[in-house]
Design a protein around this motif. Structure first.
Motif, PDB file in Angstrom:
ATOM      1  N   VAL A 258       0.916  -1.146   0.002  1.00 32.30           N
ATOM      2  CA  VAL A 258       0.209  -0.007   0.222  1.00 32.30           C
ATOM      3  C   VAL A 258       1.055   1.537   0.111  1.00 32.30           C
ATOM      4  O   VAL A 258       0.196   1.992  -0.950  1.00 32.30           O
ATOM      5  CB  VAL A 258      -0.808  -0.032   1.798  1.00 32.30           C
ATOM      6  CG1 VAL A 258      -1.776   1.911   0.858  1.00 32.30           C
ATOM      7  CG2 VAL A 258      -2.071  -1.478   0.907  1.00 32.30           C
ATOM      8  N   GLN A 382     -17.314   7.581   9.216  1.00 33.48           N
ATOM      9  CA  GLN A 382     -16.130   6.505   8.900  1.00 33.48           C
ATOM     10  C   GLN A 382     -15.018   6.161   8.656  1.00 33.48           C
ATOM     11  O   GLN A 382     -14.751   5.626   8.562  1.00 33.48           O
ATOM     12  CB  GLN A 382     -17.171   5.102   8.664  1.00 33.48           C
ATOM     13  CG  GLN A 382     -18.252   4.912  10.273  1.00 33.48           C
ATOM     14  CD  GLN A 382     -18.363   3.098   9.389  1.00 33.48           C
ATOM     15  OE1 GLN A 382     -17.966   2.206   8.982  1.00 33.48           O
ATOM     16  NE2 GLN A 382     -20.335   2.663   9.427  1.00 33.48           N
ATOM     17  N   CYS A 383     -15.075   6.821   7.535  1.00 34.94           N
ATOM     18  CA  CYS A 383     -14.056   7.074   6.345  1.00 34.94           C
ATOM     19  C   CYS A 383     -13.495   8.273   6.434  1.00 34.94           C
ATOM     20  O   CYS A 383     -11.936   8.273   5.534  1.00 34.94           O
ATOM     21  CB  CYS A 383     -15.072   6.765   5.099  1.00 34.94           C
ATOM     22  SG  CYS A 383     -15.937   5.762   4.824  1.00 34.94           S
ATOM     23  N   CYS A 386      -9.552   8.445   6.796  1.00 42.79           N
ATOM     24  CA  CYS A 386      -8.277   8.075   6.011  1.00 42.79           C
ATOM     25  C   CYS A 386      -8.668   8.534   4.748  1.00 42.79           C
ATOM     26  O   CYS A 386      -7.756   8.195   3.971  1.00 42.79           O
ATOM     27  CB  CYS A 386      -8.403   6.658   6.569  1.00 42.79           C
ATOM     28  SG  CYS A 386      -8.382   6.251   7.436  1.00 42.79           S
ATOM     29  N   HIS A 387      -9.896   9.123   4.792  1.00 47.00           N
ATOM     30  CA  HIS A 387     -10.284   9.196   3.151  1.00 47.00           C
ATOM     31  C   HIS A 387     -11.100  10.746   2.772  1.00 47.00           C
ATOM     32  O   HIS A 387     -11.540  11.503   3.470  1.00 47.00           O
ATOM     33  CB  HIS A 387     -11.692   8.715   2.667  1.00 47.00           C
ATOM     34  CG  HIS A 387     -10.885   6.908   1.960  1.00 47.00           C
ATOM     35  ND1 HIS A 387     -10.442   6.369   1.603  1.00 47.00           N
ATOM     36  CD2 HIS A 387     -11.094   5.796   3.225  1.00 47.00           C
ATOM     37  CE1 HIS A 387      -9.456   5.229   1.068  1.00 47.00           C
ATOM     38  NE2 HIS A 387     -10.371   4.996   2.208  1.00 47.00           N
ATOM     39  N   ARG A 396      -6.055   9.987  -0.165  1.00 46.50           N
ATOM     40  CA  ARG A 396      -7.046   9.289  -1.064  1.00 46.50           C
ATOM     41  C   ARG A 396      -8.875   9.886  -0.962  1.00 46.50           C
ATOM     42  O   ARG A 396      -9.826   9.016  -0.533  1.00 46.50           O
ATOM     43  CB  ARG A 396      -6.760   7.899  -0.097  1.00 46.50           C
ATOM     44  CG  ARG A 396      -5.609   6.550   0.720  1.00 46.50           C
ATOM     45  CD  ARG A 396      -5.615   5.886   1.577  1.00 46.50           C
ATOM     46  NE  ARG A 396      -4.024   5.737   2.327  1.00 46.50           N
ATOM     47  CZ  ARG A 396      -4.266   6.303   3.198  1.00 46.50           C
ATOM     48  NH1 ARG A 396      -4.802   7.053   4.640  1.00 46.50           N
ATOM     49  NH2 ARG A 396      -2.966   6.088   4.123  1.00 46.50           N
ATOM     50  N   PHE A 398     -12.756   9.813  -2.491  1.00 49.31           N
ATOM     51  CA  PHE A 398     -13.166   9.417  -2.925  1.00 49.31           C
ATOM     52  C   PHE A 398     -13.977   9.354  -4.218  1.00 49.31           C
ATOM     53  O   PHE A 398     -14.476   8.823  -4.716  1.00 49.31           O
ATOM     54  CB  PHE A 398     -14.702   9.220  -2.325  1.00 49.31           C
ATOM     55  CG  PHE A 398     -14.749   8.355  -0.369  1.00 49.31           C
ATOM     56  CD1 PHE A 398     -13.097   7.651  -0.490  1.00 49.31           C
ATOM     57  CD2 PHE A 398     -15.920   8.261   0.105  1.00 49.31           C
ATOM     58  CE1 PHE A 398     -14.110   7.175   1.230  1.00 49.31           C
ATOM     59  CE2 PHE A 398     -16.567   7.674   1.127  1.00 49.31           C
ATOM     60  CZ  PHE A 398     -15.217   7.091   1.020  1.00 49.31           C
ATOM     61  N   LYS A 401     -11.226   7.048  -5.751  1.00 49.85           N
ATOM     62  CA  LYS A 401     -11.090   5.463  -5.185  1.00 49.85           C
ATOM     63  C   LYS A 401     -12.993   4.897  -6.287  1.00 49.85           C
ATOM     64  O   LYS A 401     -12.559   3.774  -5.814  1.00 49.85           O
ATOM     65  CB  LYS A 401     -11.153   5.381  -3.784  1.00 49.85           C
ATOM     66  CG  LYS A 401     -10.559   6.138  -3.078  1.00 49.85           C
ATOM     67  CD  LYS A 401      -9.053   4.706  -3.288  1.00 49.85           C
ATOM     68  CE  LYS A 401      -7.931   5.591  -2.781  1.00 49.85           C
ATOM     69  NZ  LYS A 401      -6.891   5.352  -3.388  1.00 49.85           N
ATOM     70  N   PHE A 402     -13.943   5.210  -5.453  1.00 49.30           N
ATOM     71  CA  PHE A 402     -15.450   5.235  -6.396  1.00 49.30           C
ATOM     72  C   PHE A 402     -15.165   5.592  -8.300  1.00 49.30           C
ATOM     73  O   PHE A 402     -16.551   5.418  -8.220  1.00 49.30           O
ATOM     74  CB  PHE A 402     -16.017   5.207  -5.953  1.00 49.30           C
ATOM     75  CG  PHE A 402     -15.996   5.047  -4.303  1.00 49.30           C
ATOM     76  CD1 PHE A 402     -16.392   3.568  -4.370  1.00 49.30           C
ATOM     77  CD2 PHE A 402     -15.692   5.214  -3.379  1.00 49.30           C
ATOM     78  CE1 PHE A 402     -17.143   3.060  -2.924  1.00 49.30           C
ATOM     79  CE2 PHE A 402     -15.581   4.258  -1.669  1.00 49.30           C
ATOM     80  CZ  PHE A 402     -16.013   3.541  -2.183  1.00 49.30           C
ATOM     81  N   TYR A 418     -17.040  -5.539  -0.342  1.00 48.82           N
ATOM     82  CA  TYR A 418     -15.212  -5.189   0.231  1.00 48.82           C
ATOM     83  C   TYR A 418     -15.060  -5.256   1.813  1.00 48.82           C
ATOM     84  O   TYR A 418     -13.700  -5.208   1.743  1.00 48.82           O
ATOM     85  CB  TYR A 418     -15.499  -4.763  -0.958  1.00 48.82           C
ATOM     86  CG  TYR A 418     -13.980  -4.783  -1.090  1.00 48.82           C
ATOM     87  CD1 TYR A 418     -12.591  -5.243  -1.540  1.00 48.82           C
ATOM     88  CD2 TYR A 418     -13.015  -2.643  -0.582  1.00 48.82           C
ATOM     89  CE1 TYR A 418     -11.344  -4.921  -1.723  1.00 48.82           C
ATOM     90  CE2 TYR A 418     -11.985  -3.116  -0.503  1.00 48.82           C
ATOM     91  CZ  TYR A 418     -10.761  -3.836  -1.443  1.00 48.82           C
ATOM     92  OH  TYR A 418      -9.736  -3.544  -1.382  1.00 48.82           O
ATOM     93  N   TYR A 426      -5.625  -3.428   5.446  1.00 43.29           N
ATOM     94  CA  TYR A 426      -5.632  -1.762   6.056  1.00 43.29           C
ATOM     95  C   TYR A 426      -7.223  -0.991   6.655  1.00 43.29           C
ATOM     96  O   TYR A 426      -6.633   0.612   6.947  1.00 43.29           O
ATOM     97  CB  TYR A 426      -5.342  -1.124   5.156  1.00 43.29           C
ATOM     98  CG  TYR A 426      -5.245  -0.922   3.035  1.00 43.29           C
ATOM     99  CD1 TYR A 426      -4.775  -2.503   3.234  1.00 43.29           C
ATOM    100  CD2 TYR A 426      -6.384  -0.726   2.680  1.00 43.29           C
ATOM    101  CE1 TYR A 426      -4.907  -2.500   1.665  1.00 43.29           C
ATOM    102  CE2 TYR A 426      -6.943  -0.879   2.170  1.00 43.29           C
ATOM    103  CZ  TYR A 426      -6.634  -2.228   1.189  1.00 43.29           C
ATOM    104  OH  TYR A 426      -6.326  -2.548   0.040  1.00 43.29           O
ATOM    105  N   MET A 427      -8.375  -1.994   6.599  1.00 41.57           N
ATOM    106  CA  MET A 427      -9.391  -0.637   6.448  1.00 41.57           C
ATOM    107  C   MET A 427     -10.328  -1.240   7.443  1.00 41.57           C
ATOM    108  O   MET A 427      -9.881  -2.430   7.666  1.00 41.57           O
ATOM    109  CB  MET A 427     -10.023  -0.598   5.136  1.00 41.57           C
ATOM    110  CG  MET A 427      -9.685   0.597   4.233  1.00 41.57           C
ATOM    111  SD  MET A 427     -10.781   0.509   3.271  1.00 41.57           S
ATOM    112  CE  MET A 427     -10.606  -0.588   2.221  1.00 41.57           C
ATOM    113  N   PRO A 428     -10.931  -0.144   8.709  1.00 45.35           N
ATOM    114  CA  PRO A 428     -11.833  -0.952   9.384  1.00 45.35           C
ATOM    115  C   PRO A 428     -12.798  -1.729   8.738  1.00 45.35           C
ATOM    116  O   PRO A 428     -13.842  -1.456   7.001  1.00 45.35           O
ATOM    117  CB  PRO A 428     -12.266   0.077  10.112  1.00 45.35           C
ATOM    118  CG  PRO A 428     -11.790   1.569   9.574  1.00 45.35           C
ATOM    119  CD  PRO A 428     -11.360   0.781   7.974  1.00 45.35           C
ATOM    120  N   LEU A 430     -16.721  -2.216   7.853  1.00 44.14           N
ATOM    121  CA  LEU A 430     -18.013  -1.652   7.495  1.00 44.14           C
ATOM    122  C   LEU A 430     -19.019  -1.509   8.646  1.00 44.14           C
ATOM    123  O   LEU A 430     -19.458  -3.314   8.358  1.00 44.14           O
ATOM    124  CB  LEU A 430     -18.935  -1.286   6.201  1.00 44.14           C
ATOM    125  CG  LEU A 430     -19.316  -0.438   5.675  1.00 44.14           C
ATOM    126  CD1 LEU A 430     -18.999   1.220   5.718  1.00 44.14           C
ATOM    127  CD2 LEU A 430     -19.813  -0.440   4.538  1.00 44.14           C
TER     128      LEU A 430
END
Ligand code: HEC
Length: 470
Positions: A258, A382-383, A386-387, A396, A398, A401-402, A418, A426-428, A430
């Protein structure tokens, strides 16, 4: 109603709140490693001056101490508390978790720090005014006190990455948390590299004083600093390899897959450059130049310390502390010794928007009208640690990423498979109700359809029914 002990959320669009801490932390690491390294180097040089009767070394020590006082101690003392203040705003529950474990450790660190700051003043103002032996004793006390602050803080930093063993979850013992698997390699690595940092700026200072001190003393100082610097760099690399071998498995995956090469490469380049500079000045001390050493010192910040701090923070993911609390501040597992219970089941049952007391009433109940705003709130909660969840640039984002995912159902299926049923190391995971994941998906699809960037503001209707669809 069930509420959990969450705090208000501080959302920094684009660069993200974590980077705010990383910038302050890097300034602090630069200042603190310079001063801790210098405290030992200067005590050593003072011993040499005393034993070999080279009084001119004291002129050099005095100048270095003044530099430390004016630059390192001012920026270090401001940025040190700055890290904890900013981290408290960014991640109150993470800091709370650390305080609940380490409050006395912190208190001890503070005492050493106060001793260190007091001593640097005393050393500067008493040099040449009190007898040499007493001054030497003070210099070594200063060196030990300075290093003690590092000895303590590294325990807390290593625990943030991982307790290193299952034992702590059962015992809750402060020493099990402090002396974790990764502690000694981390401490020794920092201890070694700090000599390289302090040696580099030390050579810059010496080269400014070349005309003020005799040739022999000048060469002696530069050679001594160069040898310590070579040792620091070489041992630093060895301890770094040991440090990597103690990383938890997830951090290993993050390091290899990563972390981008543009963060790793500069660190290796700067280490080699610093080493080459020391080798050169060890062989030819008279070739040392301020215009060479000082830019290298500054480069250590940009190419060494900043990427290193960023990498260290990323290796810790998805946790903020002790492998039980995620960056998004949700407690992810039980810690029996501390009476801490995982919050994942209750959040999955009741919903994150419901259990967080700072989510406005108008977003607690999801309706077709407020769905997108509620989804944005879920993304921020929640995100966003880190984003960048509202744009296409920065941390990073969205928007990237999307990219292309404008269909809410496609986003939903992706998120469930996912990040919910499984999740990357590396991600919690959801968390939240199915309805919240649908709202999050609707929000993401919406922001992508708007070109990957929307306002960071969350419009809160007074009640869910009044919500406007934006
Ligand atoms: C603890 C930090 C963290 C949190 C919280 C987090 N992510 Fe990530 N996410 C990452 C990292 C690290 C990557 C790896 C890619 C990178 O560094 O650019 C990533 C990558 C992604 C990707 C790209 C696929 C991949 O695996 O590379 C998507 C999509 C994504 N995240 C969605 C989310 C969503 C949605 C949330 C909130 C529910 C979220 N993330 C929360 C750290 C996090």
């Amino acid at each position: 109603m069930d509420v959990l002990g969450f705090y208000p959320m501080w959302y920094v669009p684009t660069i993200g709140s974590g980077l705010t801490i990383a910038l302050i932390a890097s300034i602090h690491v630069m200042a603190s490693h310079t001063s801790v390294g210098a405290s030992i180097l200067l005590a050593y040089l003072a011993t040499k001056a005393y034993k070999e009767n080279q009084p001119q070394i004291y002129n050099y020590i005095k100048k270095y101490l003044l530099g430390l006082l004016v630059f390192s101690y001012v920026s270090g003392s401001i940025s040190g508390p700055g890290i904890w203040f900013s981290a408290t705003v960014v991640n109150p529950r993470g800091i709370s978790a650390l305080i609940h474990n380490f409050v006395w450790v912190w208190a001890a660190e503070w005492i050493w720090f106060v001793a260190e700051v007091t001593l640097v003043y005393i050393l500067f103002y008493t040099l040449g005014r009190i007898d040499q032996r007493s001054w030497l004793r003070l210099a070594w006390t200063f060196a030990i006190g300075s290093w003690a602050t590092m000895y303590i803080i590294v325990g807390i930093l290593s625990f943030m990455l991982s307790p290193g063993h299952e034992k702590w979850f059962e015992t809750g013992n402060i020493l099990d948390a402090f002396y974790n698997k990764n502690y000694f390699p981390h401490l020794l690595e920092r201890t070694s590299f700090m000599f390289a940092i302090a040696g580099t700026v030390g050579i810059a200072i010496a080269s400014l004083m070349r005309k003020e001190i005799n040739e022999k003393t000048y060469k002696d100082i530069v050679k001594t600093l160069s040898y310590w610097g070579i040792g620091g760099t070489v041992f630093g690399l060895m301890f770094f390899a040991w440090y990597v071998s103690t990383l938890p498995q997830r951090s290993d995956i993050i390091l290899n897959n990563v972390i981008p090469i543009y963060l790793k490469l500069p660190i290796m380049v700067i280490i080699l450059l610093v080493l080459a500079n020391f080798l050169w000045t060890a062989i030819r001390p008279t070739a040392a130049r301020f215009w060479m050493a000082y830019p290298i010192y500054i480069l250590i910040f940009f190419a060494g310390i900043y990427p290193e701090e960023k990498i260290r923070e990323t290796l810790r993911k998805p946790y903020v502390a002790g492998e039980f609390i995620w960056v998004n501040q949700i407690v992810s597992r039980d810690v029996p010794a501390k009476g801490i219970k995982s919050e994942v089941p209750i959040i999955n049952e009741k919903g994150l928007l419901t259990v967080n007391p700072f989510v406005p009433e108008g977003l607690k109940k999801i309706t077709p009208e407020n769905e997108i705003m509620a989804g944005k709130a879920v993304a921020v909660l929640q995100c966003s640690g880190c984003h960048n969840v509202t744009g296409s640039t920065g941390l990073r984002p969205f928007g990237q990423k999307f990219a292309g995912m404008t269909d809410p159902n496609a986003v939903y299926n992706f998120l469930v498979s996912y990040m919910r049923e499984n999740h990357p190391p590396y991600m919690p995971k959801l968390t939240g109700t199915d309805q919240e994941i649908k709202a999050l998906s609707a929000y993401i699809a919406y922001m992508i359809s708007k070109g990957g960037s929307v306002s960071a503001k969350i419009e809160v209707p007074k009640s869910s029914a009044e919500a406007i669809r934006r």
